[in-house]
Write a protein that holds these residues in place. Structure first.
Motif, PDB file in Angstrom:
ATOM      1  N   THR A 181       1.365  -0.994   0.248  1.00 58.23           N
ATOM      2  CA  THR A 181       0.329  -0.410   0.349  1.00 58.23           C
ATOM      3  C   THR A 181       0.991   1.587  -0.460  1.00 58.23           C
ATOM      4  OG1 THR A 181      -1.906  -0.800   1.219  1.00 58.23           O
ATOM      5  CG2 THR A 181      -2.116   1.403   1.337  1.00 58.23           C
ATOM      6  N   ASP A 182       2.238   1.164   1.087  1.00 60.54           N
ATOM      7  CA  ASP A 182       2.701   2.641   1.151  1.00 60.54           C
ATOM      8  C   ASP A 182       3.937   2.637  -0.764  1.00 60.54           C
ATOM      9  OD1 ASP A 182       2.244   2.789   3.848  1.00 60.54           O
ATOM     10  OD2 ASP A 182       4.061   1.010   3.882  1.00 60.54           O
ATOM     11  N   LEU A 183       4.010   1.300  -1.311  1.00 62.01           N
ATOM     12  CA  LEU A 183       4.587   1.473  -2.372  1.00 62.01           C
ATOM     13  C   LEU A 183       4.135   2.247  -3.503  1.00 62.01           C
ATOM     14  CD1 LEU A 183       6.854  -1.409  -1.882  1.00 62.01           C
ATOM     15  CD2 LEU A 183       7.895   0.881  -2.044  1.00 62.01           C
TER      16      LEU A 183
ATOM     17  N   LEU B 191      -0.316   4.943  -7.805  1.00 62.87           N
ATOM     18  CA  LEU B 191      -0.957   4.051  -8.884  1.00 62.87           C
ATOM     19  C   LEU B 191      -1.571   2.888  -7.055  1.00 62.87           C
ATOM     20  CD1 LEU B 191       2.122   1.397  -9.882  1.00 62.87           C
ATOM     21  CD2 LEU B 191       0.472   3.370 -11.483  1.00 62.87           C
ATOM     22  N   PRO B 192      -2.998   2.950  -7.692  1.00 63.97           N
ATOM     23  CA  PRO B 192      -3.727   2.406  -6.743  1.00 63.97           C
ATOM     24  C   PRO B 192      -3.432   0.834  -6.101  1.00 63.97           C
ATOM     25  CG  PRO B 192      -4.770   3.017  -9.300  1.00 63.97           C
ATOM     26  CD  PRO B 192      -3.619   3.537  -8.533  1.00 63.97           C
ATOM     27  N   ILE B 193      -3.305   0.175  -6.001  1.00 61.51           N
ATOM     28  CA  ILE B 193      -2.551  -0.616  -5.222  1.00 61.51           C
ATOM     29  C   ILE B 193      -3.520  -1.938  -6.011  1.00 61.51           C
ATOM     30  CG2 ILE B 193      -4.952  -1.901  -3.967  1.00 61.51           C
ATOM     31  CD1 ILE B 193      -1.718  -2.105  -3.050  1.00 61.51           C
ATOM     32  N   GLU B 194      -4.533  -2.175  -6.641  1.00 64.37           N
ATOM     33  CA  GLU B 194      -4.646  -3.621  -8.001  1.00 64.37           C
ATOM     34  C   GLU B 194      -3.800  -3.176  -9.108  1.00 64.37           C
ATOM     35  OE1 GLU B 194      -6.483  -0.861  -6.977  1.00 64.37           O
ATOM     36  OE2 GLU B 194      -7.835  -2.605  -5.431  1.00 64.37           O
ATOM     37  N   GLN B 195      -3.288  -1.218  -8.932  1.00 64.59           N
ATOM     38  CA  GLN B 195      -2.410  -1.729 -10.633  1.00 64.59           C
ATOM     39  C   GLN B 195      -0.839  -1.662  -9.882  1.00 64.59           C
ATOM     40  OE1 GLN B 195      -3.062   2.297 -12.224  1.00 64.59           O
ATOM     41  NE2 GLN B 195      -2.467   1.724 -13.747  1.00 64.59           N
ATOM     42  N   TYR B 196      -0.640  -1.527  -8.495  1.00 67.32           N
ATOM     43  CA  TYR B 196       0.393  -1.902  -8.080  1.00 67.32           C
ATOM     44  C   TYR B 196       0.682  -3.373  -7.943  1.00 67.32           C
ATOM     45  CZ  TYR B 196       4.610  -2.058  -5.284  1.00 67.32           C
ATOM     46  OH  TYR B 196       6.350  -2.759  -4.384  1.00 67.32           O
ATOM     47  N   ASP B 197       0.068  -4.069  -7.577  1.00 70.05           N
ATOM     48  CA  ASP B 197       0.075  -5.786  -7.624  1.00 70.05           C
ATOM     49  C   ASP B 197       0.055  -6.064  -9.355  1.00 70.05           C
ATOM     50  OD1 ASP B 197      -0.527  -5.657  -5.109  1.00 70.05           O
ATOM     51  OD2 ASP B 197      -2.199  -5.460  -4.976  1.00 70.05           O
ATOM     52  N   ASP B 198      -0.468  -5.275  -9.723  1.00 68.87           N
ATOM     53  CA  ASP B 198      -0.345  -6.565 -10.965  1.00 68.87           C
ATOM     54  C   ASP B 198       0.771  -5.945 -12.180  1.00 68.87           C
ATOM     55  OD1 ASP B 198      -3.394  -6.922 -11.357  1.00 68.87           O
ATOM     56  OD2 ASP B 198      -3.731  -5.303 -12.074  1.00 68.87           O
ATOM     57  N   PHE B 199       1.713  -4.751 -11.331  1.00 69.50           N
ATOM     58  CA  PHE B 199       3.130  -4.490 -11.820  1.00 69.50           C
ATOM     59  C   PHE B 199       3.807  -5.405 -11.477  1.00 69.50           C
ATOM     60  CE2 PHE B 199       6.973  -1.959 -10.908  1.00 69.50           C
ATOM     61  CZ  PHE B 199       7.454  -2.276 -12.072  1.00 69.50           C
ATOM     62  N   LEU B 200       4.193  -5.548 -10.401  1.00 76.86           N
ATOM     63  CA  LEU B 200       4.921  -6.468  -9.813  1.00 76.86           C
ATOM     64  C   LEU B 200       4.375  -8.095 -10.025  1.00 76.86           C
ATOM     65  CD1 LEU B 200       5.292  -5.687  -5.770  1.00 76.86           C
ATOM     66  CD2 LEU B 200       6.142  -5.056  -7.463  1.00 76.86           C
ATOM     67  N   LYS B 201       3.368  -8.077 -10.489  1.00 78.78           N
ATOM     68  CA  LYS B 201       2.902  -9.731 -11.606  1.00 78.78           C
ATOM     69  C   LYS B 201       3.171  -9.197 -13.074  1.00 78.78           C
ATOM     70  CE  LYS B 201      -0.948 -10.582  -8.059  1.00 78.78           C
ATOM     71  NZ  LYS B 201      -2.521 -10.636  -8.186  1.00 78.78           N
TER      72      LYS B 201
END
Length: 116
Positions: A62-64, A70-80
């Motif tokens: 969430t912090d990152l 980035l919304p958390i979902e978009q950040y997670d999608d980036f990491l994936k």
């Protein structure tokens, strides 16, 4: 540091060695993603070079996500590896990591080209 036996100098040396392995820095300070290496999604570079440092500082996803705007979902999608690096995201990655946006864009372009 939470890792006994690893001092700051050793940690920095290892980080620099990883960086040299992953990205060649040319004389003109333009970061080059080497040809002939496995083409990785830019998120893999982010993870290898920066994510552990942010986690050690107590920062979560969430912090990152907020740091990268980035919304958390978009950040997670980036990491994936589900979303690519755009100019806007590359600029935000530069601010957060210190790695030039050209690196992030070149890594994305090479990753995309390897998938064709």
């Amino acid at each position: 540091m939470d890792n006994p036996g690893v001092d700051v100098t050793t940690s920095r040396t290892r980080s620099r060695q990883k960086l040299k392995y992953i990205a060649d820095i040319e004389d003109d300070d333009i970061v080059n993603v080497p040809d002939g290496k496995e083409m990785l999604h830019p998120a893999r570079y982010f993870e290898a070079l920066y994510l552990h440092k942010f986690r050690a500082q107590g920062l979560g996803n969430t912090d990152l996500g907020k740091m990268l705007d980035l919304p958390i979902e978009q950040y997670d999608d980036f990491l994936k590896g589900k979303i690519g690096v755009t100019v806007s995201l590359a600029e935000r990655l530069e601010v957060v990591s210190g790695m030039p946006r050209e690196f992030w864009l070149r890594a994305q372009r090479k990753f995309d080209n390897s998938r064709k």
